[in-house]
Write a protein that holds these residues in place. Structure first.
Motif, PDB file in Angstrom:
ATOM      1  N   GLU A 130    -125.072 -11.912  29.937  1.00  0.00           N
ATOM      2  CA  GLU A 130    -125.069 -11.576  29.485  1.00  0.00           C
ATOM      3  C   GLU A 130    -124.814  -9.871  28.609  1.00  0.00           C
ATOM      4  O   GLU A 130    -123.841 -10.346  27.732  1.00  0.00           O
ATOM      5  CB  GLU A 130    -126.136 -10.664  28.916  1.00  0.00           C
ATOM      6  N   ASP A 157    -129.125 -15.327  28.169  1.00  0.00           N
ATOM      7  CA  ASP A 157    -130.037 -15.958  27.710  1.00  0.00           C
ATOM      8  C   ASP A 157    -131.226 -15.314  28.540  1.00  0.00           C
ATOM      9  O   ASP A 157    -132.464 -15.601  28.384  1.00  0.00           O
ATOM     10  CB  ASP A 157    -130.869 -16.913  26.814  1.00  0.00           C
ATOM     11  N   GLN A 208    -132.683 -13.590  29.949  1.00  0.00           N
ATOM     12  CA  GLN A 208    -134.655 -11.933  29.479  1.00  0.00           C
ATOM     13  C   GLN A 208    -135.589 -12.954  28.800  1.00  0.00           C
ATOM     14  O   GLN A 208    -136.814 -12.557  29.544  1.00  0.00           O
ATOM     15  CB  GLN A 208    -133.613 -10.977  28.931  1.00  0.00           C
ATOM     16  N   GLN A 209    -135.101 -13.743  28.541  1.00  0.00           N
ATOM     17  CA  GLN A 209    -135.919 -14.933  27.515  1.00  0.00           C
ATOM     18  C   GLN A 209    -136.438 -16.183  28.855  1.00  0.00           C
ATOM     19  O   GLN A 209    -137.414 -15.876  28.682  1.00  0.00           O
ATOM     20  CB  GLN A 209    -135.293 -15.374  26.020  1.00  0.00           C
ATOM     21  N   ALA A 234    -139.008 -14.294  30.978  1.00  0.00           N
ATOM     22  CA  ALA A 234    -139.843 -13.863  30.469  1.00  0.00           C
ATOM     23  C   ALA A 234    -140.964 -14.913  30.374  1.00  0.00           C
ATOM     24  O   ALA A 234    -142.052 -14.629  30.504  1.00  0.00           O
ATOM     25  CB  ALA A 234    -139.932 -12.721  29.083  1.00  0.00           C
ATOM     26  N   ARG A 235    -140.472 -16.304  29.585  1.00  0.00           N
ATOM     27  CA  ARG A 235    -141.405 -17.199  29.961  1.00  0.00           C
ATOM     28  C   ARG A 235    -141.398 -17.960  30.947  1.00  0.00           C
ATOM     29  O   ARG A 235    -142.812 -18.870  31.346  1.00  0.00           O
ATOM     30  CB  ARG A 235    -140.067 -18.406  28.587  1.00  0.00           C
ATOM     31  N   LEU A 265    -137.980 -23.864  26.984  1.00  0.00           N
ATOM     32  CA  LEU A 265    -136.251 -22.947  27.835  1.00  0.00           C
ATOM     33  C   LEU A 265    -135.636 -24.715  27.430  1.00  0.00           C
ATOM     34  O   LEU A 265    -134.426 -23.881  26.608  1.00  0.00           O
ATOM     35  CB  LEU A 265    -136.228 -22.717  28.722  1.00  0.00           C
ATOM     36  N   LYS A 319    -134.945 -24.097  23.599  1.00  0.00           N
ATOM     37  CA  LYS A 319    -134.108 -23.595  23.073  1.00  0.00           C
ATOM     38  C   LYS A 319    -132.254 -23.437  22.764  1.00  0.00           C
ATOM     39  O   LYS A 319    -132.211 -24.478  24.315  1.00  0.00           O
ATOM     40  CB  LYS A 319    -134.051 -21.849  23.710  1.00  0.00           C
TER      41      LYS A 319
END
Length: 417
Positions: free
Chosen positions: A97, A381, A383-384, A387-388, A414, A417
């Motif tokens: 990232e 990505d 962090q996303q 988190a999921r 996921l 996305k």
């Protein structure tokens, strides 16, 4: 005319003297961001920094410590503001990232071949993305299985577990004999800490994050078996049910108070639990080993918990920042503070094991783990992604969904996305 010229030269000379004096007294100020828990303690970092400043009186360093949970956002927000930090501590999961978004400087050309070869190979994965370096590895850690020697002895357990099934069998004996109500404690709060424990168990069960096409694969095979294992340990009453609310410091508190026979945690817990009468009620009773694997699949289980020290792209003090980073990550400094976090240097382990210090079991566990560090997925990505997945783990552990349904739903989200 002569007097005017002499006066003018006198004024100019005085001004030049003042300017030179000011330049001599001018200091470079570095703003450095660190985390407030795990790894090197705040007092460790402050002591390292004080030693560096004595050698560099022309530098001033302002230290800031934040909880791990705030570290990522502090770094990204400072980058967006166009001002802020000159040195930042960052986690192994963020280089993709930070590189893609140009948050950290590429420091590949600042690292020479000799230095690169002297560092543990697995440590470099904590700071690299697409073959480029975005910092210097620091605190190349994994999680370890800690155990209470007295509890195992009282239960009549004479051999250390060779598999996770053995851990559960030992825990059941300890529970049955009333030695500990909940023999095992973990950091399974809906947080990155849970992802670390899950990653370690995923490696043990032979799982993987993604398939060859880059699509989620954690919902099948070893990834699914790892979560089933976690959920069953709670249902069987072997795992402390409060683990679903705990972070690493909570785990340390429970284990150090003598309420658990087994605990999974980073290196930093060893010294505090084993040697500090201020922080522990079980000093001298702590054992540690590389976490076991699953027969036929793995021999040990790890998770890459390494971190790095990087230079934000918007700094105006890159050279001074790199000098500070080089000092903090030097073999001499890291060896001095090895009780808090393992060094990144190959020679440390060979030399330390040969000396057979009181913490040799920890050093052996670290040496074994660093040969097989298991990474969390390196995705921009992250962090996303994390988190999921945290949400899915929590749902299964709290009995709100089956492991199959929780992971399948996360994978579907996921993938879209």
């Amino acid at each position: 005319m002569g007097m005017i010229r002499k006066s003018a030269f006198a004024v100019m000379g005085a001004a030049l003297t003042l300017a030179l004096a000011g330049a001599a007294q001018a200091q470079t100020t570095l703003n450095a961001l660190f985390q407030a828990q795990a790894g090197y303690s705040e007092s460790d970092v402050r002591a390292m920094t004080d030693a560096y400043l004595k050698m560099h009186p022309d530098v001033q360093i302002k230290l800031e410590f934040v909880p791990y949970e705030s570290l990522h956002d502090k770094i990204t927000l400072a980058a967006g503001s166009g001002q802020g930090y000159d040195v930042v501590l960052f986690d192994v999961i963020w280089p993709a990232e930070f590189a893609e978004n140009k948050i950290l400087l590429d420091v590949t050309d600042r690292i020479d071949a000799k230095e690169r070869d002297a560092v543990e190979t697995g440590a470099w994965t904590s700071t690299q993305y697409k073959g480029r370096d975005f910092g210097m590895p620091w605190s190349a850690d994994s999680k370890y299985l800690f155990y209470n020697k007295d509890m195992l002895a009282k239960a009549g357990i004479t051999e250390l577990p060779k598999s996770w099934d053995d851990v559960m069998k030992d825990a059941a004996i300890i529970k049955q004999k009333g030695i500990a109500e909940y023999p095992i404690v973990w950091s399974w709060s809906q947080n990155e800490a849970a992802i670390c424990d899950y990653a370690l168990l995923m490696q043990a069960f032979g799982g993987k994050w993604t398939d060859d096409a880059g699509k989620p694969a954690f919902q099948t095979g070893g990834g699914l078996e790892a979560l089933k294992f976690m959920q069953k340990s709670v249902k069987d009453g072997l795992t402390n049910p409060n683990s679903t609310q705990y972070l690493e410091e909570d785990v340390r508190g429970v284990f150090s108070s003598g309420k658990a026979a087994f605990a999974l945690n980073w290196s930093y817990m060893y010294d505090l639990a084993q040697n500090s009468t201020k922080d522990s009620q079980i000093t001298g009773k702590v054992g540690v080993m590389a976490p076991p694997g699953v027969p036929g699949i793995s021999t040990i289980a790890t998770v890459n918990g390494a971190q790095g020290l990087g230079i934000p792209a918007n700094t105006k003090n890159a050279d001074a920042a790199w000098s500070y980073i080089q000092y903090l990550t030097s073999p001499e400094v890291e060896t001095k503070y090895s009780g808090s976090s393992p060094p990144i240097w190959k020679t440390y382990f060979k030399d330390a094991i040969a000396k057979n210090p009181p913490n040799v079991d920890l050093i052996k566990a670290q040496d074994a783990s660093f040969n097989a560090l298991f990474n969390r997925p390196s995705v921009p990505d992250y962090q996303q992604f994390s988190a999921r997945l945290q949400q899915a783990l929590q749902q299964a552990l709290l009995g709100q969904a089956t492991p199959e349904d929780a992971l399948k739903s996360a994978a579907a989200d996921l993938s879209s996305k």
